[in-house]
Design a protein around this motif. Structure first.
Motif, PDB file in Angstrom:
ATOM      1  N   ASP A  92       0.834  -1.191   0.000  1.00 61.57           N
ATOM      2  CA  ASP A  92       0.000   0.000   0.000  1.00 61.57           C
ATOM      3  C   ASP A  92       0.877   1.252   0.000  1.00 61.57           C
ATOM      4  OD1 ASP A  92       0.955   0.383   2.587  1.00 61.57           O
ATOM      5  OD2 ASP A  92      -0.879  -0.344   3.558  1.00 61.57           O
ATOM      6  N   ALA A  93       0.249   2.413   0.138  1.00 60.99           N
ATOM      7  CA  ALA A  93       0.991   3.672   0.045  1.00 60.99           C
ATOM      8  C   ALA A  93       2.036   3.820   1.143  1.00 60.99           C
ATOM      9  CB  ALA A  93       0.015   4.850   0.101  1.00 60.99           C
ATOM     10  N   ARG A  94       1.843   3.123   2.272  1.00 61.80           N
ATOM     11  CA  ARG A  94       2.809   3.215   3.366  1.00 61.80           C
ATOM     12  C   ARG A  94       3.900   2.159   3.264  1.00 61.80           C
ATOM     13  NH1 ARG A  94      -0.037   2.468   8.719  1.00 61.80           N
ATOM     14  NH2 ARG A  94      -0.675   0.582   7.622  1.00 61.80           N
ATOM     15  N   PRO A 181      -5.213  -0.437   9.463  1.00 59.84           N
ATOM     16  CA  PRO A 181      -4.258   0.641   9.178  1.00 59.84           C
ATOM     17  C   PRO A 181      -4.625   1.980   9.794  1.00 59.84           C
ATOM     18  CG  PRO A 181      -4.637  -0.679   7.218  1.00 59.84           C
ATOM     19  CD  PRO A 181      -5.616  -1.164   8.246  1.00 59.84           C
ATOM     20  N   ASP A 182      -5.929   2.305   9.841  1.00 59.97           N
ATOM     21  CA  ASP A 182      -6.311   3.613  10.369  1.00 59.97           C
ATOM     22  C   ASP A 182      -6.235   3.679  11.897  1.00 59.97           C
ATOM     23  OD1 ASP A 182      -8.440   2.003  10.982  1.00 59.97           O
ATOM     24  OD2 ASP A 182      -9.955   3.191   9.941  1.00 59.97           O
ATOM     25  N   GLN A 184      -3.341   2.344  13.477  1.00 57.49           N
ATOM     26  CA  GLN A 184      -1.938   2.105  13.824  1.00 57.49           C
ATOM     27  C   GLN A 184      -1.181   3.376  14.202  1.00 57.49           C
ATOM     28  OE1 GLN A 184      -0.650   0.071  10.260  1.00 57.49           O
ATOM     29  NE2 GLN A 184      -0.950  -1.954  11.189  1.00 57.49           N
ATOM     30  N   ASP A 185      -1.635   4.511  13.685  1.00 54.84           N
ATOM     31  CA  ASP A 185      -0.931   5.755  13.975  1.00 54.84           C
ATOM     32  C   ASP A 185      -0.919   6.037  15.485  1.00 54.84           C
ATOM     33  OD1 ASP A 185      -0.493   6.118  11.310  1.00 54.84           O
ATOM     34  OD2 ASP A 185      -2.116   7.556  11.011  1.00 54.84           O
TER      35      ASP A 185
END
Length: 308
Positions: A92-94, A181-182, A184-185
């Motif tokens: 993915d983008a990350r 993913p949303d 994990q930050d």
């Protein structure tokens, strides 16, 4: 497939590549998963498809390329065992692995071996971590970084503090990978508090230790950690969303890839697949415990909606 998937790893006479007991790895997970491994040196980086090599653009260190290649090979084996068709992971983008539609999975590696677990995407995120046991002594010197004050207090009574710190490190790593993913930050070693019952001196190191999240994302989630050979392995499963209802059957059902993914089992993994890719045929012709394993643990009680 533009690169040949080699046969399962064989241990050289020198013992440089110690295989991982994949049955023990898969047994740590609930729900059931497929586990696969690959060792550095089994496949060269240049043998990966160009698109896969491009995901590592800018990284030239030989070890980074070796572990990346082993991870992609382990993932292709796990996906092949689960679905019948090996696929190279995208990102993915990350830069995190992007799993095929209908598949949930997780990757981890040491400098020698890569592990992958995969299962049907039923709204549960999977997380795995593997570390050499020797890493525990190094982590003990950095316990203020890995452990919260509450965890450090619990470590004072541990029979083997280095191994206890290693468990905490592995479970926190696996938890991060299992989160959506949303979410994990902002997650760090200090933002997660775990509680556990420290095993007594002389306990079987292969017996899983359960660690529960008491503060941080997905509170109540449990991770299971055990010594597998010369390594520590941690497994975490986090429910992301409700399980969707099963659609009603239709006349003259045709088995699709999605239907196959919904029913992983040892019998189906072991049967030969009619794969149009000649490259995957050689790999699938030799299914064995050395290349993948399937876990089918007994159902366990759920508490407060969290996996136990």
């Amino acid at each position: 497939m533009s690169a040949l998937l080699p046969a399962p790893a064989r241990v050289p006479a020198s013992g440089a590549h110690e295989p991982v007991d994949l049955g023990a790895v898969a047994a740590l997970f609930e729900p059931p998963v497929v586990a696969a491994q690959a060792h550095t040196g089994e496949l060269e980086f240049v043998q990966l498809p160009a698109a896969t090599r491009g995901l590592l653009s800018g990284y030239t260190a030989p070890l980074r390329r070796e572990t990346f290649t082993a991870g992609r090979l382990a993932a292709a084996r796990a996906i092949a065992a689960l679905t019948g068709v090996p696929r190279w992971l995208d990102a993915d983008a990350r830069g995190a692995p992007r799993w095929p539609y209908g598949v949930a999975g997780s990757l981890s590696h040491t400098n020698r071996v890569a592990l992958c677990v995969a299962g049907p995407d039923r709204g549960v995120g999977l997380g795995i971590d593997i570390e050499p046991l020797a890493t525990g002594a190094e982590l003990l010197l950095a316990e203020h970084y890995v452990c919260t004050p509450r965890e450090r207090e619990r470590l004072r009574g541990a029979a083997d503090p280095a191994r206890a710190v290693l468990r905490l490190f592995c479970v926190k790593e696996a938890l991060y990978k299992a989160l959506p993913p949303d979410s994990q930050d902002g997650v760090s070693f200090q933002s997660v508090d775990l509680e556990w019952e420290e095993p007594p001196a002389g306990a079987d190191p292969a017996e899983p230790v359960v660690l529960r999240v008491v503060r941080g994302p997905a509170p109540g989630t449990e991770g299971r950690c055990a010594v597998v050979g010369s390594r520590m392995v941690a497994a975490v499963a986090v429910r992301w969303r409700p399980v969707p209802p099963v659609p009603a059957p239709v006349d003259a059902p045709v088995e699709t890839s999605a239907e196959f993914l919904a029913e992983p089992c040892a019998e189906r993994v072991a049967e030969p697949f009619a794969d149009p890719f000649a490259e995957s045929a050689e790999f699938l012709a030799e299914p064995s415990a050395d290349s993948f394993a399937v876990s089918r643990p007994e159902p366990r009680i759920q508490q407060d909606g969290q996996l136990t």
